[in-house]
Design a protein around this motif. Structure first.
Motif, mmCIF file in Angstrom:
data_model
loop_
_atom_site.group_PDB
_atom_site.id
_atom_site.type_symbol
_atom_site.label_atom_id
_atom_site.label_comp_id
_atom_site.label_asym_id
_atom_site.label_seq_id
_atom_site.Cartn_x
_atom_site.Cartn_y
_atom_site.Cartn_z
ATOM 1 N N PRO A 1 46.258 95.841 69.439
ATOM 2 C CA PRO A 1 45.383 95.731 68.253
ATOM 3 C C PRO A 1 44.080 96.511 68.435
ATOM 4 O O PRO A 1 43.521 96.571 69.532
ATOM 5 N N ASN B 1 41.494 94.973 61.132
ATOM 6 C CA ASN B 1 42.869 94.978 61.620
ATOM 7 C C ASN B 1 43.543 96.282 61.215
ATOM 8 O O ASN B 1 43.589 96.616 60.034
ATOM 9 N N CYS B 2 44.071 96.996 62.191
ATOM 10 C CA CYS B 2 44.688 98.291 61.911
ATOM 11 C C CYS B 2 46.151 98.180 61.492
ATOM 12 O O CYS B 2 46.666 99.068 60.813
#
Length: 211
Positions: A106, A89-90
């Protein structure tokens, strides 16, 4: 990122402290390298800087093949330490407008690496690289366009806490490869590496494939 000079189409700064001054100064000192710009004056390079300049092209080719130690050796440098980490997850690992971008789009994968290298001239350099994989090439292109702008935030680079405390965007490069965006920054770890040396580090590091 902090308020810094504008970047060109590749995300590089168009004016960097000592590099910009080199255009008008008659003599520029670069990391122990004396360069004379006067008519008919000799250009003197120490062996470490000369080897780095000569080895840059072959170093990039080694980087593209993922040969990390060999990459730095071709510059006459030595890899001291390398640490890498993967995230799925950024959003939690970004800030500013870039973080808001990830909330709407995402990422698929985030790989980050921090490497410390010895430049052979008594200095060490920290180089941090992030590989951001997006679901679609168009989203990757939009992301690169955003991170290349000043003041829009960035991915939190590995070895940086809080954001901007170490990697300020001064020595920066990025690369787009279809769905992948590669972001690289460098900073002095010890000694006083020149701007040219720090720029070489990111130019080469941005060529590494994702782990």
């Amino acid at each position: 990122m902090s308020d810094l000079p504008p970047r060109d189409s590749r995300g590089r700064f168009t004016s960097r402290g000592g590099l910009a001054a080199a255009a008008t100064a008659s003599v520029v000192a670069v990391g122990g390298v004396s360069v004379s710009a006067g008519g008919g004056s000799a250009v003197s390079l120490d062996s470490a800087a000369s080897q780095a300049l000569k080895g840059k092209s072959s170093s990039k080719k080694s980087a593209q093949k993922g040969r990390h130690s060999e990459t730095w050796q071709r510059l006459g440098w030595r890899q001291l330490k390398k640490t890498a980490k993967r995230e799925l997850n950024c959003g939690p690992h970004s800030f500013g407008e870039v973080q808001r971008f990830f909330l709407r789009h995402p990422c698929v994968d985030l790989d980050r690496m921090l490497v410390t290298v010895d430049d052979g001239a008594g200095n060490t350099i920290a180089v941090s690289v992030a590989w951001v994989k997006m679901p679609r090439a168009g989203e990757a292109s939009d992301l690169k366009r955003l991170v290349d702008k000043d003041g829009t935030g960035n991915v939190v680079l590995f070895g940086e806490a809080p954001p901007g405390s170490r990697f300020t965007g001064k020595n920066y490069d990025s690369r787009l490869a279809k769905k992948l965006v590669v972001i690289a920054e460098s900073a002095p770890a010890s000694g006083r590496p020149s701007d040219a040396t720090l720029e070489t580090a990111v130019d080469v590091a941005a060529e590494f494939p994702a782990p």
